[in-house]
Design a protein around this motif. Structure first.
Motif, PDB file in Angstrom:
ATOM      1  N   PRO A 151       0.731  -1.146   0.006  1.00 46.19           N
ATOM      2  CA  PRO A 151      -0.131   0.006  -0.035  1.00 46.19           C
ATOM      3  C   PRO A 151       0.861   1.293   0.040  1.00 46.19           C
ATOM      4  CG  PRO A 151      -0.048  -1.000   2.075  1.00 46.19           C
ATOM      5  CD  PRO A 151       0.723  -2.142   1.120  1.00 46.19           C
ATOM      6  N   LYS A 152       1.991   1.275   0.723  1.00 48.31           N
ATOM      7  CA  LYS A 152       2.705   2.196   0.518  1.00 48.31           C
ATOM      8  C   LYS A 152       3.446   2.905  -0.656  1.00 48.31           C
ATOM      9  CE  LYS A 152       5.915   5.079   3.113  1.00 48.31           C
ATOM     10  NZ  LYS A 152       6.338   5.935   2.050  1.00 48.31           N
ATOM     11  N   SER A 153       3.650   1.867  -1.351  1.00 48.62           N
ATOM     12  CA  SER A 153       4.149   2.158  -2.785  1.00 48.62           C
ATOM     13  C   SER A 153       3.162   2.680  -3.825  1.00 48.62           C
ATOM     14  CB  SER A 153       4.703   0.861  -3.419  1.00 48.62           C
ATOM     15  OG  SER A 153       6.156   0.602  -2.816  1.00 48.62           O
ATOM     16  N   VAL A 154       1.945   2.151  -3.407  1.00 48.98           N
ATOM     17  CA  VAL A 154       1.027   2.536  -4.351  1.00 48.98           C
ATOM     18  C   VAL A 154       0.433   4.318  -4.093  1.00 48.98           C
ATOM     19  CG1 VAL A 154      -1.622   2.175  -4.586  1.00 48.98           C
ATOM     20  CG2 VAL A 154      -0.331   0.379  -4.556  1.00 48.98           C
ATOM     21  N   GLU A 155       0.478   4.351  -2.489  1.00 47.64           N
ATOM     22  CA  GLU A 155       0.373   5.604  -2.130  1.00 47.64           C
ATOM     23  C   GLU A 155       1.234   6.789  -2.686  1.00 47.64           C
ATOM     24  OE1 GLU A 155       0.238   7.570   2.087  1.00 47.64           O
ATOM     25  OE2 GLU A 155      -0.500   5.610   2.118  1.00 47.64           O
ATOM     26  N   ASP A 156       2.624   6.298  -2.677  1.00 44.84           N
ATOM     27  CA  ASP A 156       3.502   6.987  -3.284  1.00 44.84           C
ATOM     28  C   ASP A 156       3.349   7.371  -4.683  1.00 44.84           C
ATOM     29  OD1 ASP A 156       5.015   7.231  -0.780  1.00 44.84           O
ATOM     30  OD2 ASP A 156       6.431   5.735  -1.216  1.00 44.84           O
ATOM     31  N   TYR A 157       2.911   6.111  -5.526  1.00 42.12           N
ATOM     32  CA  TYR A 157       2.804   6.413  -6.811  1.00 42.12           C
ATOM     33  C   TYR A 157       1.621   7.329  -7.075  1.00 42.12           C
ATOM     34  CZ  TYR A 157       1.615   5.285 -11.576  1.00 42.12           C
ATOM     35  OH  TYR A 157       1.259   5.687 -13.024  1.00 42.12           O
ATOM     36  N   LYS A 158       0.484   7.175  -6.472  1.00 41.33           N
ATOM     37  CA  LYS A 158      -0.527   8.028  -6.459  1.00 41.33           C
ATOM     38  C   LYS A 158      -0.158   9.545  -6.305  1.00 41.33           C
ATOM     39  CE  LYS A 158      -4.195   4.746  -6.413  1.00 41.33           C
ATOM     40  NZ  LYS A 158      -5.209   3.967  -5.712  1.00 41.33           N
ATOM     41  N   LYS A 159       0.832   9.830  -5.225  1.00 40.05           N
ATOM     42  CA  LYS A 159       1.427  11.212  -5.129  1.00 40.05           C
ATOM     43  C   LYS A 159       2.136  11.714  -6.215  1.00 40.05           C
ATOM     44  CE  LYS A 159       1.166  10.951  -0.157  1.00 40.05           C
ATOM     45  NZ  LYS A 159       2.153  10.378   0.931  1.00 40.05           N
ATOM     46  N   GLY A 160       2.476  10.739  -7.095  1.00 40.38           N
ATOM     47  CA  GLY A 160       3.325  11.332  -8.299  1.00 40.38           C
ATOM     48  C   GLY A 160       4.660  10.846  -8.182  1.00 40.38           C
TER      49      GLY A 160
END
Lengths: 96, 475
Positions: free
Chosen positions: B432-441
């Motif tokens: 989930p952390k990486s997914v969040e990071d990706y979504k933040k750009g």
């Protein structure tokens, strides 16, 4: 004399010959007379004569590259004054 | 003061004839001590040496490949000296009328071609091998090598740096291996090199006092010893000293040169024509015939690779530096559309593994066709480029066909979108952390997720597809 005692000593050393003083004097004498004879030959005009490397007029004597049997090792070493493990044995000659 | 270095090389190369140069004993390396000997090479009285025609032809071929002139008339002379490695007390060599003169080798210095002149090439017989065991008062002699045909190649003093000497040697070796007249194995003594080096004030046209270097067991030793000697001589000259003309021995372990104290340094060889051997007369027809038998030489091949295959000069140079490598490459290219791809695999993966394992090109256990098959499997998407590297290494270890390796190990690329989607979803859930990071750009986070999918599939997933699927899933 064209050949000095020093020259005789030098050549004798190169040929591993050990000469007495009398022999050295004799060699200097006889070698000088051979050179004198060469000087006589030098009197000839050889301007148009090509240098001779070989006295018989043949050239290109070849063999094909075919291997034949060598000698058995006993034969190879037969005349060796000293041998070891199949090698000829000689006085140490390493340069160090 | 600025100094200029002047280097000349003398290279002895054993020719690849089957029999010796003046007798019929074998030239094979490494036989039992003193078993490749006969009355001729043992220097028994009353024997008659007869010249091996092949040795002459190999020497002429070498001379032609090194751009030499071949005079019509040539003869053998006796070089007289006492040394136990020469049972006759003279070496049959060539003095004033060598087989070849005035050639050159072209090397590349700072991207520009430079010609190193060859003064002469002559044919002679090799001497025997001496063994000096530690602490013994005697030496041992093996005469198997006595009479093996050698050519001596003497360069002009055109070499200016140790690096150039190294380039010259490599080029010489490559050329001689191309024309198959010598295997040039320094470790077996079939190529040996002596050097001479002197320094002179820059701009001077007079030579300085030269020092000869011996005991050079590798091309690296040649370069290192010259570098050392260059430094040693410069230091002496800078302090106002003089160089002593001498022969020095390279001490590989200590990385220095040491004066060679020699009991017999007479250098008075009293050459005279060998009456046992008649002159060689080489007519133009013979030379032309031998010339027509020469293969494409490395420089010509390099040029062709650049023109015909569109390869960069660097690739073409590396590939043509060894004939075996060039042959392998050409075999591949004849069956594959893209020479550059072949070149990349040969230069990076193949040479990489060869270097790593210390193996030679002719020891590669698979055929060029097999490499081509593997390249085609990448093109068709059966395996990824990454997996291909694994397959390639396996081919090296086992010599197996790439198809067989891929099948056995189950390495076929997964290009099934549904299957990949399943894995991608799992990876997204677990990270989930990486997914969040990706979504933040953070673009990097996507790379991580792709990597996780690759990990899950043990590298078999089609990476482009994984990328696409992840992007879609993450919206």
């Amino acid at each position: 004399m064209k050949i000095s005692i020093e020259t005789v000593e030098h050549v004798a050393n190169l040929a591993r010959l050990y000469l007495s003083e009398e022999e050295k004097a004799e060699m200097a004498q006889t070698l000088s007379s051979i050179l004198d004879y060469m000087d006589r030959l030098n009197e000839l005009d050889t301007t148009d004569v090509p240098p001779t490397a070989h006295i018989v007029p043949i050239k290109n004597v070849f063999r094909e590259d075919v291997v034949k049997e060598s000698l058995p090792r006993e034969e190879v070493l037969k005349n060796a004054p000293e041998k070891e493990r199949g090698f000829f044995k000689v006085p140490r000659i390493i340069e160090d | 003061m600025e100094f200029e270095t002047v280097i000349g090389l003398e290279v002895h190369v054993e020719l690849l004839t089957k029999s010796k140069v003046f007798c019929s004993c074998t030239t094979e390396f490494g036989g039992e001590v003193n078993t490749h000997c006969c009355p001729v090479c043992l220097g028994m009285p009353g024997v008659l040496p007869v010249l091996n025609k092949k040795a002459v032809e190999y020497a002429i071929k070498a001379a032609l490949a090194l751009n030499c002139e071949i005079p019509e008339f040539s003869k053998f002379d006796r070089k007289n000296y006492f040394y136990p490695d020469l049972p006759k007390a003279y070496q049959i060599s060539q003095y004033d009328l060598p087989l070849a003169r005035k050639g050159y080798i072209e090397i590349e210095v700072d991207g520009k071609p430079k010609r190193i002149g060859i003064n002469r090439i002559h044919l002679e017989e090799d001497a025997g091998k001496l063994i000096h065991e530690e602490g013994k008062s005697y030496s041992l002699v093996d005469l198997n090598r006595t009479g093996v045909p050698l050519i001596e190649i003497v360069s002009e003093p055109d070499i200016r740096t140790p690096e150039e000497a190294w380039l010259y040697l490599n080029k010489l070796k490559t050329i001689l291996q191309y024309i198959e007249v010598s295997d040039c194995k320094m470790e077996e003594g079939s190529l040996r090199c002596d050097t001479n080096i002197s320094l002179r004030p820059k701009g001077s046209d007079k030579f300085g006092t030269k020092v000869e270097l011996k005991n050079l067991g590798s091309f690296r030793a040649v370069r290192r010893s010259l570098e050392y000697e260059e430094r040693r001589q410069r230091e002496i000259l800078e302090q106002g000293g003089v160089i002593v003309q001498e022969t020095r021995r390279w001490d590989e372990a200590r990385g220095i040169t040491i004066p060679l104290r020699s009991k017999e340094e007479a250098h008075d060889y009293r050459y005279f024509p060998d009456p046992d051997l008649v002159p060689i007369v080489i007519d133009r027809e013979w030379v032309e015939k031998l010339k027509s038998e020469l293969p494409e030489l490395p420089d010509a091949k390099k040029k062709r690779y650049m023109e015909e295959y569109g390869l960069p000069a660097y690739d073409a140079g590396v590939l043509t530096a060894s004939k075996a490598l060039a042959n392998f490459f050409e075999e591949c290219v004849s069956q594959y559309h893209d020479p550059k791809t072949v070149s990349n695999w040969v230069m990076s993966e193949m040479l990489g593994i060869l270097n790593e394992t210390g193996r030679e090109v002719d020891e590669i256990p698979f055929k060029p066709e097999q490499l081509v098959k593997m390249l085609k499997m990448i093109d068709s998407g059966t395996i990824s480029g990454k997996i291909a590297k694994e397959v390639f290494r396996d081919m090296f270890d086992t010599g197996k066909d790439p198809e067989a390796i891929v099948k056995e190990k189950g390495l076929t690329q997964i290009s099934d979108e549904k299957e990949l989607e399943k894995i991608a979803k799992k990876v997204i859930e677990e990270n989930p952390k990486s997914v969040e990071d990706y979504k933040k750009g953070k673009e990097k986070a996507l790379g991580f997720l792709v990597g996780q999918v690759m990990k899950e599939t043990r590298g078999k997933a089609n990476p482009q597809l994984v990328n696409k699927i992840l992007k879609e899933l993450l919206g």
